[in-house]
Design an enzyme around this catalytic site. Sequence first.
Site, short mmCIF file in Angstrom:
data_model
loop_
_atom_site.label_atom_id
_atom_site.label_comp_id
_atom_site.label_asym_id
_atom_site.label_seq_id
_atom_site.Cartn_x
_atom_site.Cartn_y
_atom_site.Cartn_z
N HIS A 40 -1.72 -5.45 1.44
CA HIS A 40 -2.97 -6.19 1.20
C HIS A 40 -2.64 -7.60 0.76
CE1 HIS A 40 -6.87 -7.35 -0.43
NE2 HIS A 40 -6.19 -7.84 -1.46
N TYR A 93 -12.29 -2.80 -3.10
CA TYR A 93 -12.81 -2.91 -1.72
C TYR A 93 -14.33 -2.86 -1.67
CZ TYR A 93 -8.17 -2.55 0.50
OH TYR A 93 -6.89 -2.78 0.94
N GLU A 149 -9.04 -10.41 -7.91
CA GLU A 149 -8.22 -9.21 -7.71
C GLU A 149 -7.07 -9.15 -8.72
OE1 GLU A 149 -7.26 -9.58 -3.55
OE2 GLU A 149 -9.32 -9.08 -2.93
N ASN A 188 -1.72 -0.08 7.43
CA ASN A 188 -1.19 -1.44 7.67
C ASN A 188 -0.36 -2.01 6.51
OD1 ASN A 188 -3.33 -2.05 6.02
ND2 ASN A 188 -4.42 -3.33 7.51
N LYS A 237 0.85 -1.20 0.00
CA LYS A 237 0.00 0.00 0.00
C LYS A 237 0.89 1.26 0.00
CE LYS A 237 -3.83 -2.37 2.36
NZ LYS A 237 -4.62 -2.47 3.65
P1 GDP Z 1 -7.43 -7.18 5.58
O1 GDP Z 1 -8.01 -8.26 4.72
O2 GDP Z 1 -6.61 -7.70 6.72
O3 GDP Z 1 -6.65 -6.14 4.78
O4 GDP Z 1 -8.65 -6.41 6.28
P2 GDP Z 1 -10.14 -6.08 5.76
O5 GDP Z 1 -10.46 -6.80 4.48
O6 GDP Z 1 -11.06 -6.28 6.91
O7 GDP Z 1 -10.07 -4.49 5.50
C1 GDP Z 1 -9.43 -4.02 4.34
C2 GDP Z 1 -8.59 -2.83 4.72
O8 GDP Z 1 -9.43 -1.77 5.17
C3 GDP Z 1 -7.62 -3.04 5.88
O9 GDP Z 1 -6.41 -3.67 5.50
C4 GDP Z 1 -7.39 -1.63 6.36
O10 GDP Z 1 -6.48 -0.93 5.49
C5 GDP Z 1 -8.77 -1.02 6.17
N1 GDP Z 1 -9.55 -1.10 7.40
C6 GDP Z 1 -10.20 -2.17 7.92
N2 GDP Z 1 -10.80 -1.86 9.08
C7 GDP Z 1 -10.55 -0.55 9.30
C8 GDP Z 1 -10.89 0.38 10.33
O11 GDP Z 1 -11.58 0.04 11.30
N3 GDP Z 1 -10.43 1.66 10.21
C9 GDP Z 1 -9.67 2.06 9.16
N4 GDP Z 1 -9.26 3.34 9.09
N5 GDP Z 1 -9.33 1.22 8.15
C10 GDP Z 1 -9.76 -0.06 8.22
MG MG Z 2 -9.52 -8.21 3.28
#
Ligand code: GDP
Ligand code: MG
Length: 160
Positions: A126, A60, A137, A123, A20
Amino acid sequence: FLPHLVASLEQVDESYIMVKPDGVQRGFVGEIISRFERKGFKLKGLKLFQCSKELAEEHYKELKAKPFFPKLVDYITSGPVVCMAWEGVGVVASARKLIGSTDPLQAEPGTIRGDLAVQTGRNIIHGSDSPENGKREIALWFNDGELVEWNPAQAPWLRE
Ligand code: GDP
Ligand code: MG
């Protein structure tokens, strides 16, 4: 002995892995590529890329209803990302383990997020969450001709 079950355990998957914008800005591109290379997965596609708002929203789309969705789209489009397609048996699940929990403070030391990040909203990486999403994707982020089929010389030293 059920050879068809063994065959399914040997399923070759593809994972879309992306450094990212924060990972690029902080200089972690080489380190992140290296972790997947060292594990023994096969790189099939790699590019530095400035993502559009439309592409970020499509990638997303499952999170569209979340309150953080607009911030997430701003984050992913805030600078260049590094797009990667990695292939291998179990690569999707293994990549999730290498990456660590979504919240870097919960991610184990030794994982990419556990070692290199402190906040969910920054973080750094991805990784696809299922083989189906891996395929979806990779098709979304790469054009035809950007993916390469090749045979790494190390293959017989990785799997019997
Ligand atoms: P991943 O699969 O571990 O990347 O997590 P998810 O699919 O749940 O979410 C996708 C991305 O959205 C995450 O990697 C974060 O960059 C972002 N994200 C998820 N939850 C949050 C949140 O509560 N706050 C913020 N600011 N970003 C979030
Ligand atoms: Mg995810």
